[in-house]
Design a protein around this motif. Structure first.
Motif, short mmCIF file in Angstrom:
data_model
loop_
_atom_site.label_atom_id
_atom_site.label_comp_id
_atom_site.label_asym_id
_atom_site.label_seq_id
_atom_site.Cartn_x
_atom_site.Cartn_y
_atom_site.Cartn_z
N ALA A 71 0.80 -1.96 0.46
CA ALA A 71 0.03 0.07 -0.05
C ALA A 71 0.75 1.06 0.05
N TYR A 72 2.19 0.95 0.89
CA TYR A 72 3.33 2.57 0.43
C TYR A 72 3.47 2.24 -1.27
N CYS A 73 3.44 1.31 -2.09
CA CYS A 73 4.04 1.65 -3.14
C CYS A 73 3.86 2.34 -4.91
N MET A 142 21.40 -6.38 -4.51
CA MET A 142 19.45 -6.36 -4.77
C MET A 142 18.44 -6.62 -4.05
N THR A 143 16.98 -5.82 -4.80
CA THR A 143 16.38 -6.27 -4.17
C THR A 143 15.56 -6.89 -5.18
N LEU A 144 14.85 -7.69 -5.01
CA LEU A 144 14.24 -8.02 -6.82
C LEU A 144 13.02 -9.60 -5.85
N HIS A 165 15.75 -7.51 1.41
CA HIS A 165 14.20 -7.68 1.73
C HIS A 165 13.40 -7.67 3.16
N ASN A 166 12.25 -6.41 2.73
CA ASN A 166 12.57 -6.06 3.51
C ASN A 166 10.73 -6.48 5.08
N LEU A 167 10.85 -6.80 5.76
CA LEU A 167 9.96 -7.39 7.22
C LEU A 167 8.76 -6.22 6.74
N ASP A 168 9.00 -5.24 6.59
CA ASP A 168 8.15 -4.28 6.57
C ASP A 168 7.44 -2.77 7.38
N THR A 169 7.26 -3.95 8.54
CA THR A 169 6.16 -4.05 10.21
C THR A 169 6.53 -4.78 10.94
N LEU A 237 8.24 6.51 5.53
CA LEU A 237 6.86 6.67 4.41
C LEU A 237 7.09 7.79 3.34
N VAL A 238 7.54 7.81 1.49
CA VAL A 238 7.70 8.93 1.34
C VAL A 238 5.84 8.77 1.11
N GLN A 239 5.41 9.24 1.12
CA GLN A 239 4.26 9.46 0.12
C GLN A 239 3.89 9.84 -0.81
N1 SAM Z 1 9.91 -5.20 -4.98
C1 SAM Z 1 10.48 -6.09 -4.76
C2 SAM Z 1 9.70 -6.23 -2.85
O1 SAM Z 1 9.27 -5.26 -2.56
O2 SAM Z 1 10.75 -6.56 -2.41
C3 SAM Z 1 11.95 -5.09 -4.22
C4 SAM Z 1 12.01 -3.36 -4.42
S1 SAM Z 1 10.73 -2.59 -2.90
C5 SAM Z 1 10.61 -0.93 -3.57
C6 SAM Z 1 11.97 -2.47 -1.82
C7 SAM Z 1 11.25 -1.95 -0.29
O3 SAM Z 1 11.19 -0.26 -0.37
C8 SAM Z 1 10.27 -2.29 0.53
O4 SAM Z 1 10.14 -3.15 1.42
C9 SAM Z 1 9.45 -0.76 1.27
O5 SAM Z 1 10.29 -1.13 2.46
C10 SAM Z 1 10.55 0.26 0.47
N2 SAM Z 1 9.85 1.32 -0.39
C11 SAM Z 1 8.59 1.28 -1.30
N3 SAM Z 1 8.05 2.19 -1.23
C12 SAM Z 1 8.27 2.82 -0.40
C13 SAM Z 1 7.71 4.13 -0.15
N4 SAM Z 1 7.17 5.07 -1.27
N5 SAM Z 1 8.79 4.90 0.87
C14 SAM Z 1 9.26 4.21 1.96
N6 SAM Z 1 9.86 2.26 1.92
C15 SAM Z 1 9.66 2.39 0.35
#
Ligand code: SAM
Ligand code: DTB
Ligand code: SF4
Length: 332
Positions: A71-73, A142-144, A165-169, A237-239
């Motif tokens: 939802a952030y992306c 790399m982040t794939l 590879h993030n856990l994110d939250t 978060l970058v909105q």
């Molecule tokens: N698609 C792959 C994945 O999600 O595993 C790799 C690229 S993804 C863009 C890498 C990380 O960037 C995400 O897990 C998230 O933590 C971070 N990210 C993506 N959009 C973002 C945003 N708007 N603000 C902050 N962090 C963000």
């Protein structure tokens, strides 16, 4: 005194602890700010030079059109964010960006793809890119998306140093943010990366509407992995307009700094990266993040699809703070 005693930071064997309880971590978020900063700074100095910042530069090697629903992306195909989908960049384009990153003072080059997971047929080309970027003298990351163990093994054999590879939250809040892959899927990929012998870059995002409990839960999930990630990116978060989290309530900068400090205290040997979100951050907030133990940033005027501070702003900030980078080349 509600400080966490220093002895709690180490296990009996003397290793950095991976047995943090959630309550211990939650308590860090309620420490008086000077106490929190003192603890973070004390641990930081045990393992790192507090005047040094490491620079990584990002490149989006495959932008947009992603099937996932994070939802952030801005790169999810499910949201209308104005990001145009493009194909995997060719090797020469990637290499010229890597040379530019090196000249700008980066020591690590991080290549990101907007994939759920790479296809097996993509891996050979990616391995060739890793090989050539390394030959320039840069560390590679790399982040794939999700990786299988054989994919991780192939990337490791090509010389890939880090996988992000993030856990994110927190596990509890995760379902509010992503439905197309589970927390366990992420843990599985992290295990494959670790099993293949690569260094792990794993962190998360602050500012998605999560509670302090969730921030503590995220740090807990990271700090209780069998081995701490070598690199822990903490993103603000970058909105982006069109993404569901556009309009989420802003986090107070002090609360963001607290999350950085909690990462530093619980994972004292890891690099903690002040990652996305610096474009809209004051110099003072960034300075507090460094004081809280952040020792890595992204350099270059772009993250993957969104802006990052230009090199001259970062150079001026680091000069004002009398801090230095670990650059091998360039002027940053
Ligand atoms: N698609 C792959 C994945 O999600 O595993 C790799 C690229 S993804 C863009 C890498 C990380 O960037 C995400 O897990 C998230 O933590 C971070 N990210 C993506 N959009 C973002 C945003 N708007 N603000 C902050 N962090 C963000
Ligand atoms: C990470 O934790 N942050 C970086 C990197 N890993 C790949 C990505 C931030 C992306 C910010 C949104 C964008 O520029 O698209
Ligand atoms: Fe796709 Fe990664 Fe963005 Fe999620 S964070 S939508 S997986 S590019």
């Amino acid at each position: 005194m509600n400080a966490v005693p220093q002895s709690l930071h180490r296990s009996e064997s003397g290793d950095v602890r991976t047995d943090w309880t959630r309550a211990e971590i939650r308590a860090l978020f309620d420490l008086p700010f000077p106490e929190l900063m003192f603890q973070a700074q004390s641990l930081h100095r045990r393992y790192f030079d507090p005047a040094k910042v490491q620079l990584s530069t990002l490149l989006s090697i495959k932008t947009g059109g992603c099937p996932e629903d994070c939802a952030y992306c801005p790169q999810s195909a499910q949201y209308d964010t104005g990001v145009k989908a493009s194909k995997l960049l060719d090797r020469e384009t990637v290499l010229s960006a890597a040379r530019e990153a090196l000249a700008g003072g980066a020591t690590r080059f991080c290549m990101g793809a907007a994939w759920r997971s790479p296809k097996d047929r993509d891996i050979d080309g990616l391995c060739g890119i890793v090989d050539e970027v390394k030959a320039l003298g840069l560390e590679t990351c790399m982040t794939l998306g999700m990786l299988t163990r054989p994919q991780a093994d192939r990337l490791k054999s090509a010389g890939l140093d880090y996988y992000n590879h993030n856990l994110d939250t927190s596990p509890e809040f995760y379902g509010e943010v992503i439905t197309t892959r589970t927390y366990q899927d992420r843990l599985d990929t992290l295990a494959h990366v670790r099993g293949a012998g690569m260094s792990v870059c794993c962190g998360g995002i602050v500012g998605m509407g999560e509670s302090v409990e969730d921030r503590a839960g995220m740090i807990h999930a990271l700090a209780t992995l069998p081995t701490h990630p070598e690199s822990v990116p903490i993103n603000l978060l970058v909105q982006v307009e069109g993404a569901p989290l556009h309009g989420a309530g802003r986090v107070h900068p002090i609360d963001f700094v607290r999350t950085i400090a909690a990462a530093r205290i619980t994972m004292p040997r890891s690099m903690v990266r002040l990652s996305a979100g610096r474009e809209d951050m004051s110099d003072e907030t960034q300075a507090l993040c460094f004081l809280a133990g952040a020792n890595s940033i992204f350099s270059g005027d772009r993250l993957l699809t969104t802006p990052n501070p230009a090199g001259d702003r970062d150079a001026a900030l680091l000069a004002r703070l009398r801090m230095a980078t670990d650059a091998k080349a360039g002027s940053a």
